[in-house]
Design a protein around this motif. Structure first.
Motif, PDB file in Angstrom:
ATOM      1  N   LEU A   1     -41.122  74.665  -0.801  1.00  0.00           N
ATOM      2  CA  LEU A   1     -39.598  74.613  -0.907  1.00  0.00           C
ATOM      3  C   LEU A   1     -38.898  75.817  -0.357  1.00  0.00           C
ATOM      4  CD1 LEU A   1     -37.719  71.854  -1.496  1.00  0.00           C
ATOM      5  CD2 LEU A   1     -37.349  72.937  -3.686  1.00  0.00           C
ATOM      6  N   ALA A   2     -39.310  76.928  -0.734  1.00  0.00           N
ATOM      7  CA  ALA A   2     -38.796  78.140  -0.326  1.00  0.00           C
ATOM      8  C   ALA A   2     -38.801  78.054   1.296  1.00  0.00           C
ATOM      9  CB  ALA A   2     -39.209  79.363  -0.679  1.00  0.00           C
ATOM     10  N   SER A   3     -40.067  78.054   1.975  1.00  0.00           N
ATOM     11  CA  SER A   3     -40.474  78.003   3.316  1.00  0.00           C
ATOM     12  C   SER A   3     -39.555  76.926   3.920  1.00  0.00           C
ATOM     13  CB  SER A   3     -41.876  77.596   3.570  1.00  0.00           C
ATOM     14  OG  SER A   3     -42.312  77.504   4.803  1.00  0.00           O
ATOM     15  N   ASN A   4     -39.509  75.713   3.602  1.00  0.00           N
ATOM     16  CA  ASN A   4     -38.728  74.800   4.247  1.00  0.00           C
ATOM     17  C   ASN A   4     -37.162  74.976   4.248  1.00  0.00           C
ATOM     18  OD1 ASN A   4     -37.149  71.891   3.466  1.00  0.00           O
ATOM     19  ND2 ASN A   4     -38.617  71.797   5.077  1.00  0.00           N
ATOM     20  N   PHE A   5     -36.724  75.719   2.972  1.00  0.00           N
ATOM     21  CA  PHE A   5     -35.223  75.912   3.034  1.00  0.00           C
ATOM     22  C   PHE A   5     -35.015  77.174   4.066  1.00  0.00           C
ATOM     23  CE2 PHE A   5     -33.945  74.034  -1.395  1.00  0.00           C
ATOM     24  CZ  PHE A   5     -34.193  72.804  -0.555  1.00  0.00           C
ATOM     25  N   ALA A   6     -35.747  78.157   4.031  1.00  0.00           N
ATOM     26  CA  ALA A   6     -35.559  79.026   4.842  1.00  0.00           C
ATOM     27  C   ALA A   6     -35.718  78.847   6.321  1.00  0.00           C
ATOM     28  CB  ALA A   6     -36.531  80.364   4.438  1.00  0.00           C
ATOM     29  N   GLY A   7     -36.564  77.849   6.687  1.00  0.00           N
ATOM     30  CA  GLY A   7     -36.668  77.374   8.114  1.00  0.00           C
ATOM     31  C   GLY A   7     -35.422  76.752   8.451  1.00  0.00           C
ATOM     32  N   MET A   8     -34.773  75.873   7.454  1.00  0.00           N
ATOM     33  CA  MET A   8     -33.567  75.273   7.923  1.00  0.00           C
ATOM     34  C   MET A   8     -32.192  76.310   7.991  1.00  0.00           C
ATOM     35  SD  MET A   8     -33.407  71.788   5.923  1.00  0.00           S
ATOM     36  CE  MET A   8     -34.349  71.841   4.408  1.00  0.00           C
TER      37      MET A   8
ATOM     38  N   ALA B   1     -30.635  79.590   2.398  1.00  0.00           N
ATOM     39  CA  ALA B   1     -31.142  81.052   2.385  1.00  0.00           C
ATOM     40  C   ALA B   1     -30.984  81.616   0.956  1.00  0.00           C
ATOM     41  CB  ALA B   1     -30.390  81.896   3.262  1.00  0.00           C
ATOM     42  N   ARG B   2     -29.933  81.365   0.148  1.00  0.00           N
ATOM     43  CA  ARG B   2     -29.697  81.881  -1.093  1.00  0.00           C
ATOM     44  C   ARG B   2     -30.958  81.283  -1.944  1.00  0.00           C
ATOM     45  NH1 ARG B   2     -25.321  84.706  -3.175  1.00  0.00           N
ATOM     46  NH2 ARG B   2     -25.619  83.565  -5.131  1.00  0.00           N
ATOM     47  N   LYS B   3     -31.044  79.875  -1.876  1.00  0.00           N
ATOM     48  CA  LYS B   3     -32.065  79.201  -2.736  1.00  0.00           C
ATOM     49  C   LYS B   3     -33.429  79.619  -2.402  1.00  0.00           C
ATOM     50  CE  LYS B   3     -33.112  76.267  -5.770  1.00  0.00           C
ATOM     51  NZ  LYS B   3     -32.919  76.513  -7.214  1.00  0.00           N
ATOM     52  N   ALA B   4     -33.625  79.783  -0.925  1.00  0.00           N
ATOM     53  CA  ALA B   4     -34.965  80.368  -0.512  1.00  0.00           C
ATOM     54  C   ALA B   4     -35.266  81.511  -1.092  1.00  0.00           C
ATOM     55  CB  ALA B   4     -35.060  80.221   1.016  1.00  0.00           C
ATOM     56  N   ILE B   5     -34.474  82.408  -1.004  1.00  0.00           N
ATOM     57  CA  ILE B   5     -34.730  83.776  -1.725  1.00  0.00           C
ATOM     58  C   ILE B   5     -35.037  83.837  -3.335  1.00  0.00           C
ATOM     59  CG2 ILE B   5     -33.680  86.202  -2.206  1.00  0.00           C
ATOM     60  CD1 ILE B   5     -31.997  85.860   0.467  1.00  0.00           C
ATOM     61  N   SER B   6     -34.244  83.065  -3.772  1.00  0.00           N
ATOM     62  CA  SER B   6     -34.509  82.925  -5.348  1.00  0.00           C
ATOM     63  C   SER B   6     -35.724  82.445  -5.429  1.00  0.00           C
ATOM     64  CB  SER B   6     -33.345  81.910  -5.812  1.00  0.00           C
ATOM     65  OG  SER B   6     -33.698  81.949  -7.377  1.00  0.00           O
ATOM     66  N   LEU B   7     -36.325  81.266  -4.980  1.00  0.00           N
ATOM     67  CA  LEU B   7     -37.628  80.532  -5.072  1.00  0.00           C
ATOM     68  C   LEU B   7     -38.857  81.333  -4.447  1.00  0.00           C
ATOM     69  CD1 LEU B   7     -36.400  76.927  -3.498  1.00  0.00           C
ATOM     70  CD2 LEU B   7     -37.515  77.308  -5.864  1.00  0.00           C
ATOM     71  N   VAL B   8     -38.481  82.244  -3.590  1.00  0.00           N
ATOM     72  CA  VAL B   8     -39.649  83.253  -3.178  1.00  0.00           C
ATOM     73  C   VAL B   8     -39.774  84.253  -4.480  1.00  0.00           C
ATOM     74  CG1 VAL B   8     -40.275  85.026  -1.744  1.00  0.00           C
ATOM     75  CG2 VAL B   8     -39.486  82.905  -0.693  1.00  0.00           C
ATOM     76  N   ASN B   9     -38.695  84.568  -5.063  1.00  0.00           N
ATOM     77  CA  ASN B   9     -38.867  85.642  -6.041  1.00  0.00           C
ATOM     78  C   ASN B   9     -39.442  84.996  -7.399  1.00  0.00           C
ATOM     79  OD1 ASN B   9     -38.027  88.248  -7.394  1.00  0.00           O
ATOM     80  ND2 ASN B   9     -36.912  86.947  -8.584  1.00  0.00           N
ATOM     81  N   GLN B  10     -39.223  83.771  -7.683  1.00  0.00           N
ATOM     82  CA  GLN B  10     -39.765  82.958  -8.775  1.00  0.00           C
ATOM     83  C   GLN B  10     -41.532  82.751  -8.320  1.00  0.00           C
ATOM     84  OE1 GLN B  10     -37.502  79.585  -9.706  1.00  0.00           O
ATOM     85  NE2 GLN B  10     -35.664  80.681  -9.011  1.00  0.00           N
ATOM     86  N   GLY B  11     -41.890  82.380  -7.307  1.00  0.00           N
ATOM     87  CA  GLY B  11     -42.756  81.721  -6.870  1.00  0.00           C
ATOM     88  C   GLY B  11     -43.767  82.538  -6.100  1.00  0.00           C
ATOM     89  N   LEU B  12     -43.556  83.617  -5.449  1.00  0.00           N
ATOM     90  CA  LEU B  12     -44.568  84.100  -4.512  1.00  0.00           C
ATOM     91  C   LEU B  12     -45.569  84.919  -5.142  1.00  0.00           C
ATOM     92  CD1 LEU B  12     -45.794  84.493  -1.486  1.00  0.00           C
ATOM     93  CD2 LEU B  12     -44.174  86.455  -1.445  1.00  0.00           C
ATOM     94  N   ARG B  13     -45.426  85.984  -6.395  1.00  0.00           N
ATOM     95  CA  ARG B  13     -46.433  86.528  -7.028  1.00  0.00           C
ATOM     96  C   ARG B  13     -47.344  85.599  -7.593  1.00  0.00           C
ATOM     97  NH1 ARG B  13     -41.667  89.647  -7.357  1.00  0.00           N
ATOM     98  NH2 ARG B  13     -41.790  91.949  -6.952  1.00  0.00           N
ATOM     99  N   ARG B  14     -46.846  84.757  -8.220  1.00  0.00           N
ATOM    100  CA  ARG B  14     -47.574  83.666  -8.882  1.00  0.00           C
ATOM    101  C   ARG B  14     -48.678  82.865  -8.065  1.00  0.00           C
ATOM    102  NH1 ARG B  14     -43.398  80.071 -12.193  1.00  0.00           N
ATOM    103  NH2 ARG B  14     -45.033  78.669 -12.469  1.00  0.00           N
ATOM    104  N   ALA B  15     -48.108  82.464  -6.773  1.00  0.00           N
ATOM    105  CA  ALA B  15     -48.788  81.737  -5.900  1.00  0.00           C
ATOM    106  C   ALA B  15     -49.942  82.659  -5.392  1.00  0.00           C
ATOM    107  CB  ALA B  15     -47.905  81.260  -4.678  1.00  0.00           C
ATOM    108  N   VAL B  16     -49.703  84.030  -5.178  1.00  0.00           N
ATOM    109  CA  VAL B  16     -50.719  84.892  -4.650  1.00  0.00           C
ATOM    110  C   VAL B  16     -51.914  85.002  -5.740  1.00  0.00           C
ATOM    111  CG1 VAL B  16     -51.467  87.273  -4.220  1.00  0.00           C
ATOM    112  CG2 VAL B  16     -49.097  86.068  -3.033  1.00  0.00           C
ATOM    113  N   TYR B  17     -51.218  85.481  -6.839  1.00  0.00           N
ATOM    114  CA  TYR B  17     -52.406  85.583  -8.047  1.00  0.00           C
ATOM    115  C   TYR B  17     -53.018  84.503  -8.966  1.00  0.00           C
ATOM    116  CZ  TYR B  17     -51.798  90.245  -6.317  1.00  0.00           C
ATOM    117  OH  TYR B  17     -51.485  91.462  -5.550  1.00  0.00           O
ATOM    118  N   SER B  18     -52.315  83.484  -8.918  1.00  0.00           N
ATOM    119  CA  SER B  18     -52.880  82.319  -9.645  1.00  0.00           C
ATOM    120  C   SER B  18     -52.546  81.180  -8.429  1.00  0.00           C
ATOM    121  CB  SER B  18     -51.948  81.926 -10.772  1.00  0.00           C
ATOM    122  OG  SER B  18     -52.456  80.992 -11.611  1.00  0.00           O
TER     123      SER B  18
END
Length: 384
Positions: free
Chosen positions: A246-253, A217-234
């Motif tokens: 990876l965030a989605s997979n880790f959050a799923g686990m 969960a902790r790693k997924a939160i960090s990855l979303v913070n790093q990647g989601l805005r960039r994935a949406v706008y680029s």
């Protein structure tokens, strides 16, 4: 400390990385000789992914049938139609190619095929044994459905979402190829990404959280913070897409181990009645759920605020924890996602139906803080 014993058992084989979809033929040939390819109604065909998978199966000597009928909130009736097709065409393997809805449907089709019980009976009684083998190929970064034993399905007659659950419902193989998400439009990237974040936050603060679920969960939160805005706008930023996959997979686990909470109680109900996008609903509910839960998990919400980039070091614990809700609200604003139920078509006239359904949803029981029926009603008022 943790309040429960815990078991870590995710038997799915994970294959992660760019162009890893090329492994589907080899993996399929190990599991069967005729596959039912399950997709949505148009996107996979339009993007060329269906034809790509067909060719990879042909090269490995695996025959196939196509079932391209899964809707955004998969219906029990759709799963039953897929099961009938499996039996008619004698497929012995199911491949889910698409977002979480498609993978949920594919898992349910695989679990049900060959058994003498209907999908509804399996949902009520549990899955007695493993059905057909299943390969999951996610093309969004949100649900983590490739590593959970849950299939969320809609009973369209009752306007209600329920879940088929069990280790037997886990895919045999998950192929997570971030390049398959490069063409996702901004809105789908955003709303599925909020689903991943909500999974991670609710698993981290769950009553049944464990040391292992917390790591994911902790790693997924960090990855979303790093990647989601960039994935949406680029959207073609492969590094951002990799982080979100990876965030989605880790959050799923994480939710496979610890479950979800109140945001998903709201999401199950609203999605079942209005057919609204799941990630959008749980995302708009999340800040208010955090505020409600604060007294039960101050330290963890402070951690969440820090993982989402908020500066908390000089703040008292309560003030630091409150920044978790602030961080999620900022993210919703940046992603241009709805922040209230009225924005997604919910009306006050729906409240009696919403409240009647949500009082029966079991996911509330796992929430960090106990939620009374009166509190559930307040949630809908505040979120409206």
């Amino acid at each position: 400390m943790y309040n429960c014993n815990w078991l870590f058992n995710i038997p799915t084989k994970l294959i992660f990385g760019s162009d890893s979809v090329n492994e589907v033929g080899k993996e399929a040939s190990r599991l069967g000789n005729k596959a039912l390819i399950v997709t949505g109604t148009s996107a996979m065909q339009r993007l060329g992914y269906t034809e790509m998978v067909k060719k990879l199966l042909e090269q490995s000597g695996v025959a196939f049938e196509l079932f391209a009928k899964v809707e955004s909130n998969p219906r029990i009736s759709t799963v039953e139609e897929g099961v009938d097709l499996v039996k008619e065409t004698e497929c012995n393997l199911v491949i889910g190619l698409g977002g979480g809805s498609v993978i949920d449907a594919a898992k349910a089709i695989a679990s049900t095929a060959g058994l003498d019980l209907s999908v509804q009976e399996l949902m009520e009684k549990g899955i007695p044994s493993k059905g057909l083998p299943c390969i999951a190929i996610p093309t969004t970064s949100g649900t983590g459905a490739e590593v959970t034993g849950i299939s969320v399905l809609t009973n369209s007659e009752k306007k209600r979402k329920d879940a088929l659950r069990g280790l037997e419902n886990l895919p045999n193989v998950a192929i997570i190829d971030p390049t398959l998400t490069l063409k996702l439009p901004p809105y789908i990237t955003a709303n599925t990404g909020m689903d991943a974040l909500t999974h991670a936050i609710e698993a981290y603060t769950s009553k049944t959280a464990s040391p292992v679920s917390d790591l994911f969960a902790r790693k997924a939160i960090s990855l979303v913070n790093q990647g989601l805005r960039r994935a949406v706008y680029s959207g073609t930023d492969l590094v951002a897409r990799e982080k979100m996959a990876l965030a989605s997979n880790f959050a799923g686990m994480a939710i496979a181990l610890a479950g979800t909470g109140a945001a998903h109680g709201i999401g199950m109900t609203v999605g079942g009645i209005t057919d609204a996008d799941h990630g959008t609903v749980v995302g708009l509910a999340l800040p208010e759920v955090i505020r409600y839960n604060l007294p039960a998990a101050l330290e963890k919400y402070r951690d969440i605020a820090e993982l989402m980039g908020e500066k908390t070091k000089s703040l008292p614990l309560r003030a630091a924890a409150e920044l978790a809700a602030v961080a999620v609200t900022k993210l919703l604003f940046d992603l241009n996602l709805p922040q209230c139920l009225s924005d997604i078509g919910v009306t006050r006239e729906m409240f009696p139906e919403l409240l009647a359904d949500t009082k029966t949803q079991k996911v509330w029981l796992n929430n960090a803080r106990a939620v009374s029926d009166e509190d559930k009603e307040k949630f809908f008022e505040v979120l409206f």
